[in-house]
Enzyme design. Structure first.
Site, PDB file in Angstrom:
ATOM      1  N   CYS A   1       0.835  -1.207   0.000  1.00  7.28           N
ATOM      2  CA  CYS A   1       0.000   0.000   0.000  1.00  7.28           C
ATOM      3  C   CYS A   1       0.871   1.260   0.000  1.00  7.28           C
ATOM      4  O   CYS A   1       1.449   1.621   1.032  1.00  7.28           O
ATOM      5  CB  CYS A   1      -0.921  -0.003   1.222  1.00  7.28           C
ATOM      6  SG  CYS A   1      -1.872   1.504   1.408  1.00  7.28           S
TER       7      CYS A   1
ATOM      8  N   CYS B   1      -0.357   4.093   2.293  1.00  4.22           N
ATOM      9  CA  CYS B   1      -0.084   3.867   3.717  1.00  4.22           C
ATOM     10  C   CYS B   1       1.399   4.075   4.040  1.00  4.22           C
ATOM     11  O   CYS B   1       1.737   4.688   5.048  1.00  4.22           O
ATOM     12  CB  CYS B   1      -0.455   2.437   4.127  1.00  4.22           C
ATOM     13  SG  CYS B   1      -1.964   1.808   3.405  1.00  4.22           S
ATOM     14  N   ASP B   2       2.285   3.558   3.211  1.00  8.62           N
ATOM     15  CA  ASP B   2       3.707   3.490   3.568  1.00  8.62           C
ATOM     16  C   ASP B   2       4.613   4.393   2.726  1.00  8.62           C
ATOM     17  O   ASP B   2       5.813   4.502   3.012  1.00  8.62           O
ATOM     18  CB  ASP B   2       4.208   2.036   3.412  1.00  8.62           C
ATOM     19  CG  ASP B   2       3.448   1.081   4.319  1.00  8.62           C
ATOM     20  OD1 ASP B   2       2.984   1.528   5.386  1.00  8.62           O
ATOM     21  OD2 ASP B   2       3.313  -0.100   3.960  1.00  8.62           O
TER      22      ASP B   2
END
Ligand code: NAP
Length: 303
Positions: A131, A134-135
């Site tokens: 993701c 997200c990261d």
């Protein structure tokens, strides 16, 4: 308590089903195994949902969640382990409890598919991610790779290109499978380097990802990267359903556009259903159709 309807999955399909069911007067319990919002929360910008260009996936999910909570949704963060859908009262078991309802909408969605190369699982969370939204911020100014050739891989590469120094997009074919408009943007980006007809033979690193071993034809070479984002498709989360209905060869529920399964009172909505197009708009449509079908089913039961 026996609910009118239990919904399994708090992504777009499940939340839209809740919206329609609550507005239709049903008592509803929604069970979500992880974070609410589903896959869309990993999309930086929802550019193909009618009339909402540019809305972030997180904002979209929060708005939808607020909309259903305002209608009084009961929601529990519990993973469904078992399901019994035969008979008029259906039962779902989680680690914590058992719940009963007169109908069920299964909207459990899909999970990321693994690349399947050595090093991937060992280094997941240590440089391997599924993701970018997200990261991605962890890799500001650094060099990363994205694996895949669908719309998800193209979207992730574009998002990371805005944060990272360099993005290496590695795809096993000569052409992308994803949307042409995204592929054009990727080709135009100054810091996305394409590696076509190339596979990742191994992800290498001691404590963290250090490099990728790439294979193009029979030739192998190493590429130093700080992070790897796998975007090679998704797989359905339908395991608990297999005891009560037959899944297709890829594990999807073989239900049609009416979202009805072979089991009366059990409906399926969203990406976990066999369908030609998995998009936000089709997930929302499934949620509405499945909830309306559940309302009709319950009315017929009461007669
Ligand atoms: P996808 O369309 O199935 O693409 C998966 C890609 O990964 C394909 O290019 C596939 O290669 C490759 N692949 C599969 N297994 C692999 C492996 N083991 N190693 C290397 N490559 C592998 O999946 P997706 O991109 O996640 O998209 C899923 C759905 O969400 C699609 O319906 C898509 O349209 C939708 N989506 C849309 C948007 C958007 O509209 N902006 C964004 C994200 C997702 P092959 O080409 O060889 O099969």
């Amino acid at each position: 308590m026996v609910y009118d309807l239990m919904i399994v999955g708090g992504g777009t399909a499940g939340l839209t089903a809740a919206l329609y069911a609550l507005r239709g007067g049903l008592s509803v319990l929604l069970l979500e195994g992880s974070a609410p919002g589903g896959q869309i929360i990993s999309t930086p910008s929802v550019d193909n949902y009618p009339a909402l260009p540019g809305l972030s996936g997180v904002d979209y999910a929060q708005k939808l969640l607020a909309q259903v909570h305002a209608l009084g949704l009961t929601m529990r963060y519990e993973q469904v382990l078992e399901l019994s859908a035969t008979g008029d009262i259906k039962t779902v078991r989680t680690k914590k409890a058992e719940y009963q309802a007169r109908s069920i909408i299964w909207a459990a969605g899909v999970k990321p598919r693994l690349i399947g190369c050595p090093g991937e699982q060992r280094l997941t969370g240590r440089g391997v991610s599924y993701c970018a939204t997200c990261d991605g911020a962890l890799y500001r100014g650094r060099t990363v790779a994205v694996i895949g050739g669908g719309s998800a891989a193209l979207t992730e590469a574009l998002f990371l290109a805005g944060i990272c120094h360099e993005v290496h997009l590695i795809h096993r074919r000569a052409e992308f499978r994803g949307e042409a408009i995204l592929a054009d943007k990727v080709r135009a980006a100054g810091n996305i380097i394409l590696h076509m007809q190339t596979v990742v033979a191994e992800i290498i690193g001691d404590k963290r990802v250090e490099k990728l071993r790439l294979r193009t034809g029979t030739a192998e070479r190493d590429l130093a990267v700080d992070g790897v984002f796998a975007a090679v498709g998704r797989e359905p989360e339908n395991a608990p359903l297999a005891v009560c209905i037959e899944l297709d060869e890829q594990g999807y529920v073989p239900a049609g556009e009416d979202c009805r399964t072979t089991q009366p009172g059990l409906f399926v909505a969203g990406d976990c259903r066999r369908k030609p197009l998995r998009q936000l708009v089709t997930a929302a449509a499934d949620g509405a159709v499945a909830a309306t079908a559940a309302i009709e089913y319950l009315r017929l039961q009461e007669r």
